[in-house]
Design an enzyme around this catalytic site. Structure first.
Site, PDB file in Angstrom:
ATOM      1  N   PHE A  81       0.937  -1.380   0.135  1.00  2.00           N
ATOM      2  CA  PHE A  81      -0.037   0.064   0.174  1.00  2.00           C
ATOM      3  C   PHE A  81       0.750   1.337  -0.118  1.00  2.00           C
ATOM      4  CE2 PHE A  81      -1.866   3.398   2.442  1.00  2.00           C
ATOM      5  CZ  PHE A  81      -3.279   3.801   1.784  1.00  2.00           C
ATOM      6  N   ARG A  84       9.346  -9.420   7.362  1.00  3.07           N
ATOM      7  CA  ARG A  84       9.207  -8.193   8.274  1.00  3.07           C
ATOM      8  C   ARG A  84       8.090  -7.241   7.782  1.00  3.07           C
ATOM      9  NH1 ARG A  84      11.064 -10.800  11.781  1.00  3.07           N
ATOM     10  NH2 ARG A  84      13.400 -10.771  12.606  1.00  3.07           N
ATOM     11  N   GLU A  85       7.254  -6.966   8.194  1.00  4.52           N
ATOM     12  CA  GLU A  85       6.141  -5.817   7.859  1.00  4.52           C
ATOM     13  C   GLU A  85       6.744  -4.463   8.352  1.00  4.52           C
ATOM     14  OE1 GLU A  85       2.280  -7.406   9.305  1.00  4.52           O
ATOM     15  OE2 GLU A  85       2.127  -9.176   8.207  1.00  4.52           O
ATOM     16  N   ALA A  96       1.319  18.842  18.007  1.00  2.00           N
ATOM     17  CA  ALA A  96       2.391  18.098  17.274  1.00  2.00           C
ATOM     18  C   ALA A  96       1.856  17.825  15.718  1.00  2.00           C
ATOM     19  CB  ALA A  96       2.320  16.569  17.628  1.00  2.00           C
ATOM     20  N   GLU A 147       3.831  24.317  13.576  1.00  2.00           N
ATOM     21  CA  GLU A 147       2.903  23.449  14.601  1.00  2.00           C
ATOM     22  C   GLU A 147       2.525  24.248  15.582  1.00  2.00           C
ATOM     23  OE1 GLU A 147       0.991  21.183  13.428  1.00  2.00           O
ATOM     24  OE2 GLU A 147       1.992  20.759  11.643  1.00  2.00           O
ATOM     25  N   PRO A 180       8.546   0.844  17.374  1.00  2.00           N
ATOM     26  CA  PRO A 180       9.950   0.332  16.718  1.00  2.00           C
ATOM     27  C   PRO A 180       9.652  -1.043  15.981  1.00  2.00           C
ATOM     28  CG  PRO A 180      10.505   0.469  18.832  1.00  2.00           C
ATOM     29  CD  PRO A 180       9.169   1.090  18.678  1.00  2.00           C
ATOM     30  N   GLY A 181       8.889  -1.946  16.561  1.00  2.00           N
ATOM     31  CA  GLY A 181       8.502  -3.238  15.989  1.00  2.00           C
ATOM     32  C   GLY A 181       8.051  -3.143  14.539  1.00  2.00           C
ATOM     33  N   GLU A 206      -7.334  23.099   7.698  1.00  2.00           N
ATOM     34  CA  GLU A 206      -8.626  23.283   7.598  1.00  2.00           C
ATOM     35  C   GLU A 206      -9.433  21.973   8.173  1.00  2.00           C
ATOM     36  OE1 GLU A 206      -9.433  22.029   3.094  1.00  2.00           O
ATOM     37  OE2 GLU A 206      -8.840  24.104   3.491  1.00  2.00           O
ATOM     38  N   GLU A 248      -8.601  20.403  10.685  1.00  2.00           N
ATOM     39  CA  GLU A 248      -8.057  20.067  12.076  1.00  2.00           C
ATOM     40  C   GLU A 248      -9.045  20.849  13.291  1.00  2.00           C
ATOM     41  OE1 GLU A 248      -3.563  19.736  13.836  1.00  2.00           O
ATOM     42  OE2 GLU A 248      -4.192  21.557  12.773  1.00  2.00           O
TER      43      GLU A 248
END
Length: 183
Positions: free
Chosen positions: A16, A38-39, A77, A93, A115-116, A139, A141
């Protein structure tokens, strides 16, 4: 004990590609010579700014976070665009979400939230010497800005009232730095 913990990508297949994340499945060569899947979620990263006023109050935003289907309290953030400077994004931000501009910034470090499977890095800053003007959120948010004393925010982290990892980490780092007289 393994002397080399490094895994080597052999093959990457994208499943994707989106506006915020890309997802792929890799074949990875493990230190013992075997191969594993590993995904990986690719993300451009983010920035978080902890605005702290001269009275010791942190400024937070409340906003609906769709993956959790709830309103989450967190420090301001945002996402980084590919190649965007985290410090400049943090200043943007802060202004967009709170209307604040800071006279001084202190780098608080980087955070690997998951991190996995995800390569996201969040760059964290403390913002002080604040002046306030008009906020100008994106707009799409919708958020509410409010302040909490640092001591109360620490208590809220310890009581699991603030669940956002970057917010928890920044609050506890700021408290430690203040206790050490470093800020």
């Amino acid at each position: 004990m393994c002397d080399n913990l490094t895994e080597k990508p052999l093959n990457q297949e994208y499943k994707f590609k989106g506006k915020i994340v890309n997802m792929r499945v890799d074949d990875a060569l493990l230190p013992d010579g075997t191969v594993a899947k590993r995904e990986v979620v690719e993300h451009n990263g983010g920035v978080m700014v902890a605005p702290l006023d001269s009275d010791g109050n942190l400024y937070f935003v409340k906003q609906f976070r769709y993956p959790y289907m709830e309103v989450v309290t967190e420090l301001p953030a945002g996402k980084l665009e590919k190649g965007e400077d985290p410090f400049e994004a943090g200043k943007r931000e802060l202004k967009e979400e709170t209307g604040a501009v800071a006279g001084k910034y202190t780098f608080l470090g980087e955070l690997y939230p998951t991190p996995g499977y995800c390569g996201e890095i969040i760059h964290m800053y403390l913002a002080t010497e604040l002046t306030f003007g008009e906020q100008c959120p994106d707009e799409d948010e919708f958020l509410e800005v409010f302040k909490i004393p640092l001591s109360k925010a620490v208590e809220m982290v310890l009581n699991n009232e603030l669940k956002d990892s970057k917010t928890q980490t920044a609050i506890l780092k700021i408290r430690c730095l203040k206790n050490e007289g470093r800020i």
